[in-house]
Design a protein around this motif. Structure first.
Motif, PDB file in Angstrom:
ATOM      1  N   TRP A  13       0.837  -1.213   0.000  1.00  8.34           N
ATOM      2  CA  TRP A  13       0.000   0.000   0.000  1.00  8.34           C
ATOM      3  C   TRP A  13       0.869   1.260   0.000  1.00  8.34           C
ATOM      4  O   TRP A  13       0.617   2.206  -0.732  1.00  8.34           O
ATOM      5  N   PHE A  14       1.900   1.245   0.832  1.00  2.00           N
ATOM      6  CA  PHE A  14       2.715   2.450   1.005  1.00  2.00           C
ATOM      7  C   PHE A  14       3.894   2.518   0.022  1.00  2.00           C
ATOM      8  O   PHE A  14       4.796   3.327   0.188  1.00  2.00           O
ATOM      9  N   GLY A  15       3.890   1.666  -0.982  1.00  2.00           N
ATOM     10  CA  GLY A  15       4.839   1.800  -2.082  1.00  2.00           C
ATOM     11  C   GLY A  15       6.252   1.354  -1.785  1.00  2.00           C
ATOM     12  O   GLY A  15       7.195   1.867  -2.383  1.00  2.00           O
TER      13      GLY A  15
ATOM     14  N   TYR B 216      -3.815   7.062  15.364  1.00  2.00           N
ATOM     15  CA  TYR B 216      -2.461   7.636  15.485  1.00  2.00           C
ATOM     16  C   TYR B 216      -2.454   9.067  15.005  1.00  2.00           C
ATOM     17  O   TYR B 216      -1.933   9.973  15.668  1.00  2.00           O
TER      18      TYR B 216
ATOM     19  N   ILE C 202      -4.235   3.710  11.992  1.00  2.00           N
ATOM     20  CA  ILE C 202      -3.560   4.877  11.413  1.00  2.00           C
ATOM     21  C   ILE C 202      -4.365   6.146  11.707  1.00  2.00           C
ATOM     22  O   ILE C 202      -3.806   7.183  12.068  1.00  2.00           O
TER      23      ILE C 202
ATOM     24  N   SER D 157      -1.762  12.857  16.885  1.00  2.00           N
ATOM     25  CA  SER D 157      -0.479  13.503  16.562  1.00  2.00           C
ATOM     26  C   SER D 157      -0.644  14.980  16.219  1.00  2.00           C
ATOM     27  O   SER D 157       0.313  15.596  15.781  1.00  2.00           O
TER      28      SER D 157
ATOM     29  N   TYR E 280       2.967   4.680   7.385  1.00  2.00           N
ATOM     30  CA  TYR E 280       2.146   5.888   7.186  1.00  2.00           C
ATOM     31  C   TYR E 280       2.951   7.123   7.559  1.00  2.00           C
ATOM     32  O   TYR E 280       2.988   8.109   6.816  1.00  2.00           O
ATOM     33  N   HIS E 281       3.616   7.056   8.712  1.00  2.00           N
ATOM     34  CA  HIS E 281       4.388   8.222   9.169  1.00  2.00           C
ATOM     35  C   HIS E 281       5.531   8.535   8.204  1.00  2.00           C
ATOM     36  O   HIS E 281       5.771   9.702   7.877  1.00  2.00           O
TER      37      HIS E 281
ATOM     38  N   LYS F 257      -2.416   6.160  -0.958  1.00  2.00           N
ATOM     39  CA  LYS F 257      -1.778   4.932  -1.433  1.00  2.00           C
ATOM     40  C   LYS F 257      -0.584   5.283  -2.306  1.00  2.00           C
ATOM     41  O   LYS F 257      -0.674   6.154  -3.171  1.00  2.00           O
ATOM     42  N   TYR F 258       0.545   4.618  -2.093  1.00  5.79           N
ATOM     43  CA  TYR F 258       1.756   4.861  -2.877  1.00  5.79           C
ATOM     44  C   TYR F 258       2.104   3.662  -3.744  1.00  5.79           C
ATOM     45  O   TYR F 258       2.941   3.739  -4.605  1.00  5.79           O
ATOM     46  N   GLY F 259       1.493   2.538  -3.453  1.00  5.12           N
ATOM     47  CA  GLY F 259       1.828   1.319  -4.188  1.00  5.12           C
ATOM     48  C   GLY F 259       0.615   0.740  -4.875  1.00  5.12           C
ATOM     49  O   GLY F 259      -0.245   1.471  -5.351  1.00  5.12           O
ATOM     50  N   GLN F 260       0.502  -0.590  -4.879  1.00  2.00           N
ATOM     51  CA  GLN F 260      -0.527  -1.229  -5.686  1.00  2.00           C
ATOM     52  C   GLN F 260      -1.526  -2.098  -4.927  1.00  2.00           C
ATOM     53  O   GLN F 260      -2.413  -2.688  -5.530  1.00  2.00           O
ATOM     54  N   ALA F 261      -1.391  -2.188  -3.604  1.00  2.00           N
ATOM     55  CA  ALA F 261      -2.374  -2.989  -2.857  1.00  2.00           C
ATOM     56  C   ALA F 261      -3.754  -2.400  -3.098  1.00  2.00           C
ATOM     57  O   ALA F 261      -3.917  -1.193  -3.213  1.00  2.00           O
TER      58      ALA F 261
ATOM     59  N   ASP G 248       5.772  10.382  16.108  1.00  2.00           N
ATOM     60  CA  ASP G 248       5.099  11.484  15.406  1.00  2.00           C
ATOM     61  C   ASP G 248       5.945  12.758  15.332  1.00  2.00           C
ATOM     62  O   ASP G 248       5.606  13.678  14.599  1.00  2.00           O
TER      63      ASP G 248
ATOM     64  N   ASP H 178      -3.204  12.672   6.152  1.00  6.08           N
ATOM     65  CA  ASP H 178      -2.021  13.271   6.787  1.00  6.08           C
ATOM     66  C   ASP H 178      -2.022  14.807   6.736  1.00  6.08           C
ATOM     67  O   ASP H 178      -1.215  15.434   7.417  1.00  6.08           O
TER      68      ASP H 178
ATOM     69  N   ASN I  35       2.293  -0.648  10.177  1.00  9.15           N
ATOM     70  CA  ASN I  35       1.404   0.192   9.366  1.00  9.15           C
ATOM     71  C   ASN I  35       1.557   1.661   9.724  1.00  9.15           C
ATOM     72  O   ASN I  35       1.636   2.525   8.858  1.00  9.15           O
ATOM     73  N   ILE I  36       1.550   1.920  11.025  1.00 10.06           N
ATOM     74  CA  ILE I  36       1.650   3.310  11.490  1.00 10.06           C
ATOM     75  C   ILE I  36       3.010   3.897  11.111  1.00 10.06           C
ATOM     76  O   ILE I  36       3.104   5.036  10.650  1.00 10.06           O
TER      77      ILE I  36
ATOM     78  N   ARG J 173       5.674   8.096   5.139  1.00  9.99           N
ATOM     79  CA  ARG J 173       5.141   8.686   3.892  1.00  9.99           C
ATOM     80  C   ARG J 173       4.547  10.062   4.107  1.00  9.99           C
ATOM     81  O   ARG J 173       4.191  10.726   3.139  1.00  9.99           O
ATOM     82  N   SER J 174       4.417  10.494   5.381  1.00 13.74           N
ATOM     83  CA  SER J 174       3.705  11.754   5.604  1.00 13.74           C
ATOM     84  C   SER J 174       4.644  12.939   5.843  1.00 13.74           C
ATOM     85  O   SER J 174       4.198  14.004   6.210  1.00 13.74           O
TER      86      SER J 174
END
Lengths: 247, 247
Positions: free
Chosen positions: A129-131, B242, B239, B246, A242-243, B224-228, A189, B189, A238-239, A245-246
């Protein structure tokens, strides 16, 4: 006449497929199983070599362009590790998981003894998901080809490479900063770092190994506001992703 | 002489405990089961009424100060929903899950048809980590007292209140902003909002219901950055929590 006419799964094949639930048999045969429609379709769309597809009658229209064998729902339930698989199962050739060459990805996720295959699969899905492109696994991690890991990845096993190795020498020679995600440390964070870095996630029961702890630049933590004793390692990963990428 | 002398689980009790795997029996008896040491210890430390504790010989030292019954590992395996429970199981009285009164929590998490009990339990655990007190569940959500939800919560079931209701009228009269977490929308984000707000998470297969969509101020998305194809809803909730903590 269809190429698939009369191709029916036989008893000895079912027994063979069941045997692949065990890692020793997957290693010996260099094969693994993929279960459920979503995962099988992702497999067919990947660069894995597919050896056979078994489909129930109801789902064969998904496989018109390829060779498949018909299996009864009862047979499928019998050989499946999933309780609710009514559709299909495939047999594929394992890829070598030891051939890591430094890809120079900016961030590298390193798993230190993640022993639950469901957690591993969930992490693979999040990486996708996050590339991210790959993950480094200690040899004590659950097997990438464990059917539960494959299933939990929801098809992402087809895109994320996992490399298994002794992670101590890997990290000792890693060119970049190394952080651990732990129950105590610098709040995630607030963390920003433009350098190339590796992030180590420790095992569900023992955390990060002592041999790795001494290699860390710092520990990062997902700040706790309530009373739960811990966060599941797949959640924490996951968190983290996500972080990262943010910022 | 110990008060626990000779208190041994009998066959009819085991059958009764097994029957509580089904929601209709839990509702009828107003009882639920809690499995594994961590969860049972959290139960004993909570305000739930505990009706009985069943422990294998090896684990009875955890229960010295209370009344318990001894159960063999084989019996425990037979009645457990967990494959690896070697320790204990408890029987407890359900609390009423419909008695929600507005607690004025700043942020309210609303689950719209989360049908997998493992996901529900994992969300409960995350709410506890991030210091939330309760969660609103549509009547179509998995049952809070499902053994898989209780187990996945890793003890957090004892601290997080879940309230089941028709969420459409709840949201229609909700005093605050309402957001949905979905595959498309404003990037999470970048999201900051100091107002009181509710956040709706949709079902694993259908997303947020149409009747709810029209009530949303905006959709938020985990970029999303990838393909999932998707993120697991428990991951997405983690997420979100979190992120809410933050800023």
């Amino acid at each position: 006449m269809s190429q698939n006419k009369n191709r029916i799964a036989v008893k000895s094949e079912l027994k063979f497929i069941k045997s692949l639930k065990l890692k020793k048999n997957r290693v010996k045969e260099n094969m693994f199983i993929v279960e459920g429609l979503k995962n099988v379709l992702e497999l067919l769309n990947s660069d894995f070599k597919v050896l056979e597809v078994y489909s129930t009658d109801e789902y064969t229209h998904y496989f018109k362009k390829i060779s498949y064998k018909v299996i009864s729902p009862a047979q499928l339930t019998q050989i499946s590790t999933l309780s609710n698989n009514q559709s299909c199962l495939a047999l594929a050739r394992c890829k070598d998981l030891s051939s890591y060459e430094d890809s120079l990805d900016h961030w590298t996720i390193v798993l230190d003894g993640i022993s639950d295959p469901g957690n591993l699969g969930t992490i693979i899905r999040a990486l996708d998901w996050f590339g991210f492109n790959y993950v480094i696994c200690s040899n004590s991690c659950a097997d990438f080809y464990n059917p539960k890991a494959i299933s939990a990845s929801m098809g992402s096993f087809a895109r994320i490479n996992a490399f298994y190795m002794d992670i101590v020498p890997f990290l000792k020679t890693f060119e970049g900063d190394i952080y651990g995600l732990d129950l105590e440390g610098q709040p995630l964070d607030k963390f920003k770092n433009a350098n190339r870095a590796a992030f180590v996630l420790g095992s569900e029961s023992h955390g990060i190994s002592d041999a790795i702890k001494v290699l860390l630049k710092d520990n990062l933590t997902i700040k706790k506001y309530g009373q739960a004793e811990s966060l599941n390692v797949a959640m924490a990963t996951n968190i983290l992703l996500y972080h990262l990428r943010s910022f």
